[in-house]
Design an enzyme around this catalytic site. Structure first.
Site, PDB file in Angstrom:
ATOM      1  CG  ASP A  50      -2.081   0.958   1.098  1.00  0.00           C
ATOM      2  OD1 ASP A  50      -1.866   2.116   0.709  1.00  0.00           O
ATOM      3  OD2 ASP A  50      -3.218   0.541   1.378  1.00  0.00           O
ATOM      4  CB  SER A  91      -6.283   2.485   0.249  1.00  0.00           C
ATOM      5  OG  SER A  91      -4.980   2.970   0.426  1.00  0.00           O
TER       6      SER A  91
END
Length: 368
Positions: A50, A91
């Site tokens: 991420d 995200s």
């Protein structure tokens, strides 16, 4: 003529060895392609760093003792990460493209631009009898892991996301997020519901061997501790445990592993935090690649949902022998992110493409 034929034959031999998928014929100094077949994997491991851009990956070169596992990949592409409505993704939208193949708005968890639930790769594959797993260093309700098993209009709806877990079909969960199961505003005890659905619930430590049952492993109230706070080898060991469990399924498996806190270090503009999390993720790549090498039927894909922090490995002033990490934002950036692939079907991940193409490439490879 003889020399030309020899050179041509040598070139064709190299191509055949490099791709192991092209069949050609040579006749009268003419090359004829007769077939193009890409070997398909039985299993896929998708590892998501991420917030991991190219500078984050480069960190492993400068800060790891020894050769980074990133360098073991032979296929590398680039992914364009914009969401459906903004140039810079978050995200939730960034993971929804991997789980559903559709670009959507920032904040969406596996729903379309019109908030309509989109079938996820986990749901598709579970129906076909493949085993599935989710591992993260965040809570399992956080944007990336949630996008693989839940459907809600906002990533902040953690209790609603949790309600999807008992019927998700996921065979192996590991991460944080305990409080969203047993300290809920609605008073429900979803740990008991998970047990009723056949899950073994583990909240003290990571087991050394997998259970015969589906597993829910929750080792933190919310996100897992930072590496600097003593998390240790949770991510590589949980990945190893998941692979041991899921690989018992004869039909194959899909495993998503997230190095969640690379992103958090970027948001904090904390280079030490980011570097430790990135090196932990690189170690986890080693676990996946070692398994795939031994197994022979597993494709390993490594990518990111977006880049975070505008992270740069600049020189320390005029000293070009010293790296001084710096940041340009506490948010995300719109830079392309790398896609690494190794194993059967890896060749499909060459090139530059939209992030949702990763889903479609995976589904094409798993088509039977």
């Amino acid at each position: 003529m003889k020399t030309k034929l020899s050179l041509l034959t040598l070139l064709l031999s190299f191509i055949l060895i490099a791709t192991s998928c092209v069949t050609v014929q040579v006749k009268d100094n003419t090359v004829t392609q007769t077939s193009l077949e890409i070997k398909k994997p039985k299993n896929i491991i998708l590892l998501i760093g991420d917030g991991m851009g190219l500078s984050q990956v480069s960190t492993a070169i400068y800060y790891k003792d020894g050769k980074p596992n990133f360098e073991r990949f032979h296929t590398i592409g680039l992914s364009k990460t914009s969401s459906s409505n903004e140039l810079v993704t978050d995200s939730a939208a960034g993971a929804t493209v991997f789980s559903t193949g559709e670009k959507t708005y920032n904040g969406a968890i596996a729903v379309s631009k019109d908030t309509i639930p989109l079938p996820t790769i986990v749901e598709h594959l579970s129906k076909r009898g493949l085993a599935t797993g989710i591992v993260a260093t965040s809570s399992i309700q956080h944007a990336t892991p949630a996008s693989f098993y839940a459907h809600v209009k906002s990533r902040r709806m953690y209790e609603e996301i949790t309600e999807f877990a008992p019927n998700s079909g996921v065979n192996f969960f590991a991460g944080g997020g305990l409080k969203f199961f047993n300290q809920r505003k609605d008073g429900k005890d979803l740990l008991e519901e998970m047990k009723t659905k056949g899950y073994e619930v583990i909240t003290d430590k990571l087991p050394t061997t997998p259970s015969e049952k589906n597993e829910l492993i929750l080792l933190a109230e919310n996100g897992m501790p930072k590496m600097s706070e003593g998390r240790g080898d949770f991510l590589p060991n949980a990945t190893k445990l998941a692979l041991e469990k899921l690989s018992k399924n004869e039909k194959g498996f899909f495993l998503m592993v997230e190095g969640s806190q690379i992103d958090w270090g970027g948001h904090d503009n904390d280079a030490d935090y980011l570097i430790q999390e990135l090196l932990d993720f690189d170690k986890t790549l080693g676990v996946a690649l070692d398994f795939a090498k031994q197994n022979g039927e597993t494709l390993v894909i490594v990518t990111a949902d977006h880049e975070t922090g505008g992270y740069t490995l600049a020189s320390d002033g005029s000293d070009y022998n010293k790296i001084k990490p710096s940041f340009s934002t506490t948010g995300h950036s719109g830079t392309m992110v790398p896609v690494f692939a190794e194993g059967p079907g890896a060749i499909l991940f060459n090139g530059i493409y939209e992030s949702n193409e990763i889903y479609h490439k995976i589904m094409e490879l798993l088509k039977r």
